[in-house]
Design an enzyme around this catalytic site. Sequence first.
Site, PDB file in Angstrom:
ATOM      1  N   ARG A 161      -2.297  14.522   5.379  1.00 18.23           N
ATOM      2  CA  ARG A 161      -1.474  14.383   4.309  1.00 18.23           C
ATOM      3  C   ARG A 161      -0.014  14.086   4.385  1.00 18.23           C
ATOM      4  O   ARG A 161       0.643  13.279   3.291  1.00 18.23           O
ATOM      5  CB  ARG A 161      -1.630  15.685   3.398  1.00 18.23           C
ATOM      6  CG  ARG A 161      -0.746  15.591   2.001  1.00 18.23           C
ATOM      7  CD  ARG A 161      -1.028  16.618   1.133  1.00 18.23           C
ATOM      8  NE  ARG A 161      -1.322  17.945   1.719  1.00 18.23           N
ATOM      9  CZ  ARG A 161      -0.118  18.624   2.152  1.00 18.23           C
ATOM     10  NH1 ARG A 161       1.084  18.085   2.051  1.00 18.23           N
ATOM     11  NH2 ARG A 161      -0.264  20.002   2.512  1.00 18.23           N
TER      12      ARG A 161
ATOM     13  N   TYR B 204      -2.298  -4.219 -18.115  1.00 18.49           N
ATOM     14  CA  TYR B 204      -3.770  -3.506 -18.151  1.00 18.49           C
ATOM     15  C   TYR B 204      -3.553  -2.174 -19.018  1.00 18.49           C
ATOM     16  O   TYR B 204      -2.727  -1.307 -19.062  1.00 18.49           O
ATOM     17  CB  TYR B 204      -3.865  -3.209 -16.684  1.00 18.49           C
ATOM     18  CG  TYR B 204      -5.175  -2.404 -16.337  1.00 18.49           C
ATOM     19  CD1 TYR B 204      -6.320  -2.827 -16.546  1.00 18.49           C
ATOM     20  CD2 TYR B 204      -5.117  -1.332 -15.274  1.00 18.49           C
ATOM     21  CE1 TYR B 204      -7.285  -1.877 -16.461  1.00 18.49           C
ATOM     22  CE2 TYR B 204      -6.009  -0.536 -14.808  1.00 18.49           C
ATOM     23  CZ  TYR B 204      -7.329  -0.785 -15.259  1.00 18.49           C
ATOM     24  OH  TYR B 204      -8.328  -0.300 -14.884  1.00 18.49           O
TER      25      TYR B 204
ATOM     26  N   LYS C 295      -8.770  -4.478  -5.334  1.00 19.01           N
ATOM     27  CA  LYS C 295      -9.078  -5.753  -5.769  1.00 19.01           C
ATOM     28  C   LYS C 295      -9.105  -6.842  -4.646  1.00 19.01           C
ATOM     29  O   LYS C 295      -9.775  -6.649  -3.484  1.00 19.01           O
ATOM     30  CB  LYS C 295      -8.123  -6.360  -6.808  1.00 19.01           C
ATOM     31  CG  LYS C 295      -8.198  -5.232  -7.958  1.00 19.01           C
ATOM     32  CD  LYS C 295      -9.438  -4.780  -8.539  1.00 19.01           C
ATOM     33  CE  LYS C 295      -9.708  -3.971  -9.524  1.00 19.01           C
ATOM     34  NZ  LYS C 295      -8.569  -2.644  -9.825  1.00 19.01           N
TER      35      LYS C 295
HETATM   36  N1  PLP Z   1      -3.586  -2.659 -11.917  1.00 16.82           N
HETATM   37  C1  PLP Z   1      -4.164  -3.734 -12.464  1.00 16.82           C
HETATM   38  C2  PLP Z   1      -3.630  -5.210 -12.757  1.00 16.82           C
HETATM   39  C3  PLP Z   1      -5.646  -3.620 -12.551  1.00 16.82           C
HETATM   40  O1  PLP Z   1      -6.370  -4.533 -13.010  1.00 16.82           O
HETATM   41  C4  PLP Z   1      -5.988  -2.361 -12.070  1.00 16.82           C
HETATM   42  C5  PLP Z   1      -7.574  -1.948 -12.158  1.00 16.82           C
HETATM   43  O2  PLP Z   1      -8.074  -2.800 -12.517  1.00 16.82           O
HETATM   44  C6  PLP Z   1      -5.200  -1.284 -11.411  1.00 16.82           C
HETATM   45  C7  PLP Z   1      -3.840  -1.494 -11.665  1.00 16.82           C
HETATM   46  C8  PLP Z   1      -5.914  -0.074 -11.263  1.00 16.82           C
HETATM   47  O3  PLP Z   1      -6.220   0.093  -9.939  1.00 16.82           O
HETATM   48  P1  PLP Z   1      -7.388   0.928  -9.034  1.00 16.82           P
HETATM   49  O4  PLP Z   1      -8.613   0.826 -10.257  1.00 16.82           O
HETATM   50  O5  PLP Z   1      -7.357   0.790  -7.989  1.00 16.82           O
HETATM   51  O6  PLP Z   1      -6.886   2.574  -9.655  1.00 16.82           O
END
Ligand code: PLP
Length: 395
Positions: free
Chosen positions: A55, A109, A206
Amino acid sequence: MSTKRKTVAVHAGSQLTGSKSQPVVPPIHVSAVSFFDSSDELDEALDGKDYVYSRIAAPNAALLEEAVAALEGAEACVAYASGMAALKAVFEAQNLKAGDVVVMSSDGYGVTRSLYKNLAARAGVRIEALMLTDAAAPERIVALRPKLVLAESVTNPLLRVPDIRALARASREVGAALAVDATFPSPYGQRSCELGADYAIQSTTKWLNGHSDALGGSVSGTKEKLAPLRAARLLGGEVLGPFEAWLTLRGVRTLPIRMKAHCEHAAHVAKRLSESSLIERVHYPGLPNHPDHAVAKQVLEGGFGGMVAFDIKGAGRPDCFRFLEAVKLARAAPSLGDVCTLVMHAASASARRMTPEERQAAGIGESLIRVSVGLEDPDDIADDLLAAVSEAMKR
Ligand code: PLP
């Protein structure tokens, strides 16, 4: 060491002896805790000078942090268990007080919008959602005097591209921190800190991971800016596990060559879609008719990215759902950045947590499909999407 069976079973073979070999691929360090022969060494490790408890710091996450910081052109990086945890950490690091203002993009988002609204409500902070691509956005930032500005370097799902340098100038003028979620272009497409951002955020789930097999997030910036985030993560424990860190680092190794191909394929698919009479509008920053094409050429140094969105002419939600069922090569999955093409109905997935009014204000209609363009043959991808649109609109 004792030769008694129980002790031997627990302790034998736990450390390689006498080898000078260095593995080409880092081992996965699954041990949550380490021990030291010397109490002084243990004491120092507890201060963060060595790995003692995962951690506090962990080898695989640290290797990934080093790689992401280098890709971002930043001094340091802090890895998180998810992209959302990274976004939450940036908000919390600002120590906002009641009455403070946070500016964020109105077309970003939807889950980030919900998270920030919740965090702000608890702290009595005001959220101002702006179209950060508007020419007047920097002026509005100066007038609002926020403590934090959160932009998306390419917005999810409409692929609008704000001028990060202009937002950085405005933020600096009023002493606001500028955080940029650069998940869509990845550090291959934009190094947000080099454009003036204080924090470059990634959902490493991603493009960095690239294979949809590990959730993760990262925040990059100067060591000084990241010190409070690292300290908060030690207490909060939103750490990235060793397997996830290892898989993500493996993905990172091929990021540039994957992204080059994703960008080329996306450009081809966007062109093919824009030639179809069944498509109302194609959203792709690489198309000359995209409203932010000129800005995109300047701030997306590595190409226009692997994401394309499009509106199906005359389609409602049931038509879009039929489209998702009609694709044969692409997969209807609510994520992006994979080697295979992923499609998604924006209003019911990435923008699901926005209110209908917020969606309308952002211009996210019911006919909008988002595509994460994969590494299949680009003509096969375009053929698949167009055949599915045609199938869905037969009604
Ligand atoms: N930021 C963007 C632009 C996203 O498209 C996403 C998820 O789709 C996130 C943040 C969140 O990421 P996570 O799903 O890894 O928590």
